[in-house]
Design a protein around this motif. Structure first.
Motif, short mmCIF file in Angstrom:
data_model
loop_
_atom_site.label_atom_id
_atom_site.label_comp_id
_atom_site.label_asym_id
_atom_site.label_seq_id
_atom_site.Cartn_x
_atom_site.Cartn_y
_atom_site.Cartn_z
N ASP A 1 130.35 124.96 -15.10
CA ASP A 1 129.05 125.30 -14.50
C ASP A 1 127.98 125.56 -15.55
O ASP A 1 126.80 125.33 -15.31
CB ASP A 1 129.20 126.53 -13.59
N SER A 2 128.37 126.06 -16.71
CA SER A 2 127.39 126.45 -17.73
C SER A 2 127.65 125.70 -19.04
O SER A 2 128.80 125.54 -19.47
CB SER A 2 127.47 127.96 -17.99
N THR B 1 131.55 136.00 -14.65
CA THR B 1 131.60 135.02 -13.56
C THR B 1 132.77 135.31 -12.63
O THR B 1 132.61 135.33 -11.40
CB THR B 1 131.74 133.59 -14.13
N ASP C 1 132.13 138.52 -10.59
CA ASP C 1 131.14 138.33 -9.54
C ASP C 1 131.72 137.55 -8.37
O ASP C 1 131.47 137.88 -7.19
CB ASP C 1 129.92 137.58 -10.09
N GLN C 2 132.49 136.51 -8.64
CA GLN C 2 133.06 135.70 -7.58
C GLN C 2 134.08 136.48 -6.76
O GLN C 2 134.16 136.33 -5.54
CB GLN C 2 133.71 134.44 -8.16
N THR D 1 121.40 137.01 -18.06
CA THR D 1 121.23 137.33 -16.63
C THR D 1 120.06 138.26 -16.40
O THR D 1 119.26 138.06 -15.47
CB THR D 1 122.53 137.97 -16.08
N TYR E 1 134.03 124.77 -11.24
CA TYR E 1 132.83 125.62 -11.36
C TYR E 1 132.98 126.61 -12.52
O TYR E 1 132.04 126.83 -13.29
CB TYR E 1 132.62 126.39 -10.05
N PHE E 2 134.17 127.19 -12.65
CA PHE E 2 134.41 128.23 -13.65
C PHE E 2 134.19 127.71 -15.07
O PHE E 2 133.55 128.37 -15.90
CB PHE E 2 135.84 128.75 -13.49
#
Length: 432
Positions: free
Chosen positions: A51-52, A94, A97-98, A339, A47-48
């Motif tokens: 994801d983007s 990221t 936030d996680q 964001t 994901y890290f």
């Protein structure tokens, strides 16, 4: 019924005497690295990193290292480091936030306060240790202006194109903008002191030829006046740090409900709390390791970036003030920009205000004072004295934001106003 040989690995077991004993060490280690119900390390890093699509810019990290190692042209070193820091800033956000999802409101707030502007802190410290005081000040000023005018302006404009009007809690917004105003005023006082002492000092032989070469450490004053400016700056920095801690307590503990995301009820017209559960994609240890890795990598890229600024400015006739005020904040605020606009498009204007104004408050009452204290410790005379032009620019920017958010409503026209002022400021620094 389970047989006697069956046990639950992560729960206490009984020994031969019937007494409870702790799980084996290996099980405790596994539980630390991946708590029950949390994503695995593989899933976390998948994901890290994937994801983007923005993370494709990570390819510039090795290019930045190679360019610095082989001493390529300053433009290459600056450009590669510039592009490398953009995805690193997003990854810092990221990971933060996680981690915040599992730490509780207070610890999450402290974590966001510390790493929310990690790129600005890293770039500032790198410039400070290289004695690039001008870059330190202009990059900090640029980050404040970028958040208040460009990011907030784009968010108001993007949200206004989709909704005729967006509402947010004006009380919380006013509390934040008032603190921003206080921080702005504390930067006016050192400038006023410097101007007064410069006129009174009959023995001054140094003159400020241009804004780009302006003294920002008080060395154009006599020894007594210079010590006075340093005392004002360092004393103010300590007081601002105290105010910022009080603001965190105010925001996270005593008046937390004021800063909770809210939306106006279309039927009653009242502001109601919006509750959203965010899905966890990384376990806490994986996020912490990622945060450490990205922070170290960012520090190297920031060091290369700062080291190449002076050569780029000389070679391509670009003002260092323009690089510091306009270009560097684009790197640091890229993730916040995306964001904030995305939240505005989803009519979550309270979150947008929190991102933009909150980030500006962090920089002006935490990052800038912190850098002054770090300069004090490392014997670099960084002060809170900004040039008269920069002080006026900051003051009118804060004033405009204060006027626009005091009614608790936003539209695309207000966004255009903020972006227009930012472009005027950018032109001014380009020709400086």
């Amino acid at each position: 019924m389970p047989t006697s040989s069956e046990t639950t690995p992560l729960l206490p077991t009984q020994n031969g005497n019937g007494n409870a004993q702790s799980p084996p060490f290996s099980h405790r280690v596994i539980k630390f690295f991946k708590a029950e119900g949390e994503p695995s390390w593989l899933a976390s890093y998948r994901y890290f990193f994937f994801d983007s699509w923005f993370n494709i810019l990570l390819v510039f990290i090795p290019l930045s290292f190679i360019a610095e190692r082989l001493q390529w042209d300053a433009a290459c070193r600056f450009g590669f480091s510039f592009m490398a820091i953009m995805p690193l800033a997003a990854l810092l956000g990221t990971a933060t936030d996680q981690m915040s999802l599992k730490l509780g409101q207070t610890l999450a707030g402290l974590l966001n306060a510390t790493f929310g502007n990690a790129v600005e802190i890293i770039v500032g410290v790198a410039a400070l240790l290289q004695n690039q005081l001008r870059i330190v000040q202009t990059s900090m000023l640029g980050s404040i202006l970028s958040n208040l005018l460009l990011v907030l302006g784009c968010s108001f404009f993007a949200g206004g194109l989709k909704y005729p009007q967006s509402d947010f809690d004006e009380t919380a917004a006013q509390a934040s903008s008032s603190l921003m105003t206080l921080a702005c005023i504390t930067l006016v006082i050192p400038a006023a002191y410097h101007t007064a002492q410069l006129h009174l000092d009959k023995n001054t032989t140094k003159l400020v030829d241009s804004m780009a070469n302006a003294a920002v450490d008080g060395t154009d004053l006599n020894t007594t006046s210079e010590r006075g400016l340093l005392l004002i700056s360092r004393g103010t920095a300590l007081l601002l740090l105290v105010v910022y801690v009080a603001y965190l307590v105010f925001q996270l503990r005593t008046h937390a409900d004021m800063f909770t995301a809210k939306k106006r009820n279309p039927e009653t017209g009242e502001m109601i709390v919006v509750v959203e559960e965010e899905e966890q994609h990384m376990n806490v240890p994986a996020a912490a390791c990622a945060l450490l890795l990205v922070t170290v990598t960012t520090s190297f890229c920031a060091d290369y970036l700062v080291a190449s600024i002076e050569q780029v400015a000389d070679s391509y006739k670009i003002s260092q003030a323009f690089i510091g005020v306009i270009l560097l904040p684009i790197v640091a605020n890229a993730a916040e920009h995306v964001t904030s606009v995305w939240m505005a498009r989803k009519d979550k204007m309270a979150l947008t205000i929190g991102i933009c104004v909150g980030s500006s408050i962090q920089i002006s009452t935490f990052v800038v004072p912190l850098l002054v204290i770090v300069g004090w410790i490392t014997d670099h005379n960084l002060t809170l004295y900004f040039t008269d032009f920069e002080t006026i620019v900051l003051f009118v920017s804060v004033l405009l934001v204060q006027f626009l958010i005091q009614d608790g409503k936003s539209n695309y026209m207000e966004g255009m106003m903020l972006m227009t002022l930012y472009l005027v400021i950018a032109i001014s620094f380009w020709v400086s």
